[in-house]
Design a protein around this motif. Structure first.
Motif, mmCIF file in Angstrom:
data_model
loop_
_atom_site.group_PDB
_atom_site.id
_atom_site.type_symbol
_atom_site.label_atom_id
_atom_site.label_comp_id
_atom_site.label_asym_id
_atom_site.label_seq_id
_atom_site.Cartn_x
_atom_site.Cartn_y
_atom_site.Cartn_z
ATOM 1 N N UNK A 121 0.841 -1.215 0.000
ATOM 2 C CA UNK A 121 0.000 0.000 0.000
ATOM 3 C C UNK A 121 0.868 1.255 0.000
ATOM 4 N N UNK A 122 1.906 1.263 0.821
ATOM 5 C CA UNK A 122 2.760 2.442 0.913
ATOM 6 C C UNK A 122 3.505 2.733 -0.377
ATOM 7 N N UNK A 123 3.719 1.724 -1.194
ATOM 8 C CA UNK A 123 4.418 1.894 -2.473
ATOM 9 C C UNK A 123 3.454 2.139 -3.633
ATOM 10 N N UNK A 124 2.182 2.248 -3.324
ATOM 11 C CA UNK A 124 1.157 2.497 -4.345
ATOM 12 C C UNK A 124 0.907 3.989 -4.461
ATOM 13 N N UNK A 125 0.750 4.471 -5.677
ATOM 14 C CA UNK A 125 0.496 5.889 -5.917
ATOM 15 C C UNK A 125 -0.992 6.180 -5.828
ATOM 16 N N UNK A 126 -1.329 7.192 -5.040
ATOM 17 C CA UNK A 126 -2.714 7.633 -4.931
ATOM 18 C C UNK A 126 -2.797 9.077 -5.415
ATOM 19 N N UNK A 127 -4.011 9.566 -5.646
ATOM 20 C CA UNK A 127 -4.185 10.948 -6.093
ATOM 21 C C UNK A 127 -5.388 11.561 -5.380
ATOM 22 N N UNK A 128 -5.723 12.780 -5.771
ATOM 23 C CA UNK A 128 -6.810 13.495 -5.100
ATOM 24 C C UNK A 128 -8.159 12.811 -5.284
ATOM 25 N N UNK A 129 -8.292 12.073 -6.361
ATOM 26 C CA UNK A 129 -9.548 11.347 -6.609
ATOM 27 C C UNK A 129 -9.614 10.059 -5.795
ATOM 28 N N UNK A 130 -8.450 9.547 -5.436
ATOM 29 C CA UNK A 130 -8.373 8.314 -4.661
ATOM 30 C C UNK A 130 -7.362 8.502 -3.528
ATOM 31 N N UNK A 131 -7.783 9.119 -2.424
ATOM 32 C CA UNK A 131 -6.877 9.278 -1.280
ATOM 33 C C UNK A 131 -6.369 7.925 -0.804
ATOM 34 N N UNK A 132 -5.254 7.940 -0.094
ATOM 35 C CA UNK A 132 -4.614 6.694 0.316
ATOM 36 C C UNK A 132 -5.572 5.769 1.058
ATOM 37 N N UNK A 133 -5.643 4.547 0.606
ATOM 38 C CA UNK A 133 -6.492 3.533 1.230
ATOM 39 C C UNK A 133 -6.010 3.229 2.642
ATOM 40 N N UNK A 134 -6.928 3.274 3.594
ATOM 41 C CA UNK A 134 -6.596 2.893 4.967
ATOM 42 C C UNK A 134 -6.667 1.372 5.092
ATOM 43 N N UNK A 135 -5.843 0.836 5.997
ATOM 44 C CA UNK A 135 -5.836 -0.600 6.231
ATOM 45 C C UNK A 135 -6.374 -0.903 7.616
ATOM 46 N N UNK A 136 -7.299 -1.845 7.653
ATOM 47 C CA UNK A 136 -7.935 -2.267 8.905
ATOM 48 C C UNK A 136 -7.621 -3.738 9.139
#
Length: 295
Positions: free
Chosen positions: A240-255
């Motif tokens: 997840x930390x090495x995945x690029x996110x943008x304003x349309x897709x904020x960083x996915x939280x992990x539960x």
């Protein structure tokens, strides 16, 4: 607050008063039935008198549910007075008197069991939650509850989790989209996410790294790592930390969910996830020992 208003809310813990009244009324109807026949026979009108009683905790705990307890007494008899001797959300020691009750003997004795049942349950939930919250300091991970609650008292149990320092997940099924394993099995997998109505968060449950990589492609709000081993949790965090996110897709939280206990939660908190959800906070708590002693 709109849809999903309870999910990770930072608002001050509070109880919906309409729901509280409904819970108390139902509990009293269940307990009293057509009337407290023993009290009616033992304390006849000519023997009625005003009494005082202390509500005493018999083990260390986090105080939770004082207003609930008071509402029970007031619903049975509005003239009963409750003097609170402790503060909500504070830890108290065994032997502490947390409230003093005064009123008609018949009213206090009739209300006693429901008042103590609810108070004991809520103190237990808050105390258990606080144990988990203390265990993960100083990691900035949010401990949340689940929908594994006692039917009929979810509003109160989730309030108690907040009092204990935890956070709420969804209150009910209408608050957010959570694609669990059975949804995915029934639909035989997914190649795209369902059309999400505006304002709803979406969470996907996964059980292994392969499923995690597939879910992450869609960049949902949250991915739940269900019953995954610590090494795979760490691997998912790294991916997840090495995945690029943008304003349309904020960083996915992990539960992380499943198999959480006081022995392993600190290592999980240190892995880099944002949320740890624990059913034990509400579904298998042992009621705090609290008594009402007539003076």
């Amino acid at each position: 607050m709109g849809y999903g208003k309870h999910f990770l809310s930072e608002e001050k813990p509070q109880i919906d008063q309409e729901k509280l009244n409904s819970i108390v009324r139902h509990a009293l109807v269940e307990d009293i039935g057509k009337g407290d026949i023993t009290t009616q026979l033992v304390i006849s009108p000519e023997k009625e008198k005003e009494i005082e009683a202390d509500i005493l905790v018999k083990e260390d705990c986090i105080v939770c549910g004082l207003q609930v307890m008071e509402r029970v007494f007031k619903t049975v008899d509005s003239k009963v007075t409750v003097e609170v001797k402790a503060r909500e959300a504070r830890k108290v020691k065994k032997g502490k008197v947390i409230a003093h009750v005064r009123g008609k003997a018949s009213s206090i004795i009739t209300a006693e069991r429901v008042a103590l049942n609810l108070l004991s349950m809520l103190c237990a939930v808050a105390t258990k939650t606080r144990e988990f919250v203390n265990k993960i300091e100083p990691y900035k991970v949010k401990i949340t509850d689940t929908r594994k609650t006692i039917p009929g008292v979810r509003e109160l149990q989730k309030y108690a989790v907040r009092i204990g320092g935890g956070f709420n997940h969804r209150m009910s099924l209408d608050e957010m989209i959570l694609m669990k394993d059975n949804h995915i099995r029934v639909t035989e997998g997914y190649t795209k996410l369902p059309s999400v109505p505006k304002g709803f968060k979406i969470e996907i449950e996964v059980q292994n790294i392969e499923e995690f990589k597939h879910a992450l492609r869609f960049k949902p709000d949250v991915i739940m790592l269900d019953n995954m081993q610590l090494k795979d949790i760490k691997k998912a965090v790294k991916i997840r930390n090495n995945t690029t996110f943008d304003s349309h897709h904020p960083r996915t939280k992990l539960e992380v969910s499943g198999g959480i206990n006081l022995k392993n939660i600190r290592n999980i908190a240190a892995s880099g996830v944002e949320i740890i959800s624990i059913g034990e906070l509400t579904h298998s708590i042992e009621a705090t020992d609290i008594s009402l002693d007539v003076k």
